[in-house]
Each structure stands twice: as structure tokens, then as C-alpha cells.
Design an enzyme around this catalytic site. Structure first.
Site, PDB file in Angstrom:
ATOM      1  N   ASP A  12       0.856  -1.156  -0.114  1.00 60.01           N
ATOM      2  CA  ASP A  12       0.027   0.066   0.236  1.00 60.01           C
ATOM      3  C   ASP A  12       0.716   1.422  -0.085  1.00 60.01           C
ATOM      4  O   ASP A  12       1.901   1.254   0.477  1.00 60.01           O
ATOM      5  CB  ASP A  12      -0.895   0.090   1.355  1.00 60.01           C
ATOM      6  CG  ASP A  12      -2.275   0.853   1.134  1.00 60.01           C
ATOM      7  OD1 ASP A  12      -2.343   1.331   0.123  1.00 60.01           O
ATOM      8  OD2 ASP A  12      -2.790   1.227   2.109  1.00 60.01           O
ATOM      9  N   HIS A  29       2.534   3.130  -8.968  1.00 55.46           N
ATOM     10  CA  HIS A  29       2.422   1.869  -9.432  1.00 55.46           C
ATOM     11  C   HIS A  29       3.571   1.622 -10.026  1.00 55.46           C
ATOM     12  O   HIS A  29       4.188   0.239 -10.085  1.00 55.46           O
ATOM     13  CB  HIS A  29       1.132   1.638 -10.178  1.00 55.46           C
ATOM     14  CG  HIS A  29      -0.022   1.799  -9.418  1.00 55.46           C
ATOM     15  ND1 HIS A  29      -0.331   1.765  -8.087  1.00 55.46           N
ATOM     16  CD2 HIS A  29      -1.435   2.520  -9.741  1.00 55.46           C
ATOM     17  CE1 HIS A  29      -1.567   2.070  -7.708  1.00 55.46           C
ATOM     18  NE2 HIS A  29      -2.171   2.585  -8.462  1.00 55.46           N
ATOM     19  N   LEU A 124      11.715 -20.287  -4.872  1.00 48.84           N
ATOM     20  CA  LEU A 124      10.461 -19.400  -4.368  1.00 48.84           C
ATOM     21  C   LEU A 124       9.312 -19.879  -5.419  1.00 48.84           C
ATOM     22  O   LEU A 124       9.232 -19.781  -6.181  1.00 48.84           O
ATOM     23  CB  LEU A 124      10.982 -17.873  -4.335  1.00 48.84           C
ATOM     24  CG  LEU A 124       9.972 -17.153  -4.018  1.00 48.84           C
ATOM     25  CD1 LEU A 124       9.700 -17.161  -2.325  1.00 48.84           C
ATOM     26  CD2 LEU A 124      10.450 -15.558  -4.312  1.00 48.84           C
TER      27      LEU A 124
HETATM   28  C1  FPP Z   1      -2.090   0.199  -3.356  1.00 47.04           C
HETATM   29  O1  FPP Z   1      -1.573   1.495  -3.236  1.00 47.04           O
HETATM   30  C2  FPP Z   1      -1.621  -0.638  -4.557  1.00 47.04           C
HETATM   31  C3  FPP Z   1      -2.123  -1.160  -5.224  1.00 47.04           C
HETATM   32  C4  FPP Z   1      -3.799  -1.067  -5.442  1.00 47.04           C
HETATM   33  C5  FPP Z   1      -1.675  -2.206  -6.342  1.00 47.04           C
HETATM   34  C6  FPP Z   1      -0.658  -2.790  -6.257  1.00 47.04           C
HETATM   35  C7  FPP Z   1       0.169  -2.493  -7.441  1.00 47.04           C
HETATM   36  C8  FPP Z   1       1.545  -2.603  -7.514  1.00 47.04           C
HETATM   37  C9  FPP Z   1       2.636  -2.617  -6.340  1.00 47.04           C
HETATM   38  C10 FPP Z   1       2.388  -2.435  -8.697  1.00 47.04           C
HETATM   39  C11 FPP Z   1       2.077  -3.256  -9.761  1.00 47.04           C
HETATM   40  C12 FPP Z   1       2.457  -4.548  -9.314  1.00 47.04           C
HETATM   41  C13 FPP Z   1       2.735  -5.783 -10.255  1.00 47.04           C
HETATM   42  C14 FPP Z   1       3.000  -6.865  -9.640  1.00 47.04           C
HETATM   43  C15 FPP Z   1       3.074  -5.315 -11.656  1.00 47.04           C
HETATM   44  P1  FPP Z   1      -2.685   2.783  -3.394  1.00 47.04           P
HETATM   45  O2  FPP Z   1      -2.682   3.161  -4.779  1.00 47.04           O
HETATM   46  O3  FPP Z   1      -3.585   2.314  -2.823  1.00 47.04           O
HETATM   47  O4  FPP Z   1      -1.802   3.818  -2.413  1.00 47.04           O
HETATM   48  P2  FPP Z   1      -2.337   4.759  -1.392  1.00 47.04           P
HETATM   49  O5  FPP Z   1      -3.172   3.932  -0.471  1.00 47.04           O
HETATM   50  O6  FPP Z   1      -1.298   5.859  -1.167  1.00 47.04           O
HETATM   51  O7  FPP Z   1      -3.517   5.554  -2.463  1.00 47.04           O
END
Ligand code: FPP
Length: 225
Positions: A12, A29, A124
Site C-alpha cells: 500500500d 504503481h 521460491l
Molecule cells: C495500493 O496503493 C496498491 C495497489 C492497489 C496496487 C499494487 C500494485 C503494485 C505494487 C504495482 C504493480 C504490481 C505488479 C506486480 C506489476 P494505493 O494506490 O492504494 O496507494 P494509496 O493508499 O497511497 O492511495
């Protein structure tokens, strides 16, 4: 000493990381995907870690703006295509969890390609949770078992889930302290670790520190010392 055989991470903080830099949320992201690679490589170099499950897209994430959802789909497709050589080089098996049927045919094809190409890898297991929600996973599992006349036991239910291995250590970055519908069954006895670091800033070094602390904790699984 505890061994963190199965580490699960709620990644997150991507959006906040980008916004703090005056960038669009999706930039977070993009950098977050690089961190996925670094953390996976770190875990693949530590043979005691058997499985790394990363929450990449939840059943609730479809509610985000269309452009952000589209970006995440493209990013995932690109990541899997680009990373395949690295999965093979590091002997990492890719095993997604979640209901993949909601994704486009072409993304499903990319996912299946990486699953097939890494099926022989015995290092892994990197498990990306994609269109994953623990409640959805449980409902799908129960519906599967219901078709047989078996009495449901913890074992039959566990075997019908997408993820069949209990979580030892569950980490959430980004400062919030909730599970957000992630691995609710498998994390029944997991140690929970909440850190303020935003996912794009998370490093193998920080993970190493968390694992070192975990190794010293006394786990009783409901019993006595
Ligand atoms: C939460 O951050 C993250 C997500 C909803 C998506 C997770 C995706 C990635 C880490 C990148 C893509 C992954 C791969 C495997 C290609 P948020 O956007 O909710 O952050 P915030 O809480 O600051 O809004």
C-alpha cells in the site's frame, strides 16, 4: 527460531508516494512494480522463504477510476512479459491466486504463459493476488466442496482455497492497520507487521529487518510455552 516460510505483503501507498512528488498516482504503481521485482529477488535468494504472496489487485480495486485500472492491467501484462527471464534465472515459480476470469483474454494468456513457463521452477513461489479477495476465495472454495457430499473439515476447505499454505508473516506498508480482505483464512496465526513506509520506498533491507524481528518472536498457536 521462527522461519518465515510464507511471507504475504499488502503493498500500500503507491498513490500517496506519487502525489507527494507532484506525480500522477500511476507513477507510484510503476515504481511499485520495480519494488515487486527487488523484493522477489531478495526472497528468491533466501531458500528458507518458500512463498511470497503479494496483493497486486483486489476484487474491490475495480472501483478505481477506469484509467487507473487500465494502467494497472497494462503494467501487470508488461511486468510479466519482461520478468519471465528473471523468474527463470532465479528459479521462481509464478502462481497467481484470485479469480482470473474477470481479466481480458490477452492478459489471461500472458498470466498462463508465465505459469506454464515457470511450472518446473522449484525455488521460491511468487504468488500475485490478482482480482483476489479472501471472502470471494472462501465462497468459491465452499461452492467447489458443496458439489461433493464430503463433510467440510479445515483440511478440505484449506485444500479448496487458491492459496493452500498458511501465512507466517503478513506485512502491510503504507501506515494503515487493516487486512483489507487479504488471506483471512491463511493468516489465522500469522504475525502482523504494519510499517509506515510507502510501498515504492520499501527495500529488501527493511524486509530483512522485519524477518530478523520475526525470527525472535515466540509463536504459541493458541498453546502454552
Ligand atoms: C495500493 O496503493 C496498491 C495497489 C492497489 C496496487 C499494487 C500494485 C503494485 C505494487 C504495482 C504493480 C504490481 C505488479 C506486480 C506489476 P494505493 O494506490 O492504494 O496507494 P494509496 O493508499 O497511497 O492511495
Amino acid at each position: 527460531m521462527n522461519i518465515a516460510k510464507h511471507i504475504a505483503i499488502i503493498m500500500d501507498g503507491n498513490g500517496r508516494w506519487a502525489e507527494a512528488r507532484g506525480e500522477k498516482r500511476v507513477k507510484g504503481h510503476e515504481v511499485g512494480a520495480d519494488v515487486v521485482r527487488d523484493i522477489t529477488t531478495y526472497c528468491s535468494n533466501h531458500p528458507q522463504i518458500e512463498r511470497l504472496t503479494l496483493y497486486a489487485f483486489s476484487t474491490e480495486n475495480w472501483k478505481r477510476p477506469r484509467l487507473e485500472v487500465e494502467f494497472l492491467m497494462k503494467l501487470l501484462d508488461r511486468y510479466l512479459k519482461n520478468e519471465l527471464p528473471k523468474y527463470l534465472e532465479n528459479n521462481v515459480r509464478f502462481e497467481p491466486i484470485g479469480d482470473l476470469s474477470a481479466f481480458s483474454a490477452s492478459l489471461q494468456k500472458t498470466i498462463q504463459h508465465v505459469v506454464d513457463k515457470t511450472a518446473h521452477c522449484n525455488g521460491l513461489v511468487q504468488s500475485l493476488a490478482l482480482n483476489y479477495g479472501a471472502q470471494d476465495e472462501l465462497v468459491r472454495a465452499i461452492n467447489k466442496i458443496k458439489r461433493t457430499s464430503e463433510t467440510i473439515t479445515p483440511e478440505t476447505l484449506s485444500n479448496a482455497l487458491d492459496c493452500k499454505q498458511d501465512v507466517d508473516l503478513l506485512i502491510r506498508t503504507g501506515g494503515d492497520k487493516r487486512l483489507s480482505n487479504f488471506l483471512l483464512w491463511q493468516a489465522a496465526y500469522a504475525e502482523l507487521c504494519f510499517v509506515d513506509t510507502l510501498w515504492p520506498d520499501f527495500t529488501p533491507n527493511e524486509l530483512e529487518g522485519i524477518i530478523a524481528n520475526f525470527s525472535k518472536i515466540e509463536r504459541r498457536f493458541g498453546g502454552l510455552k
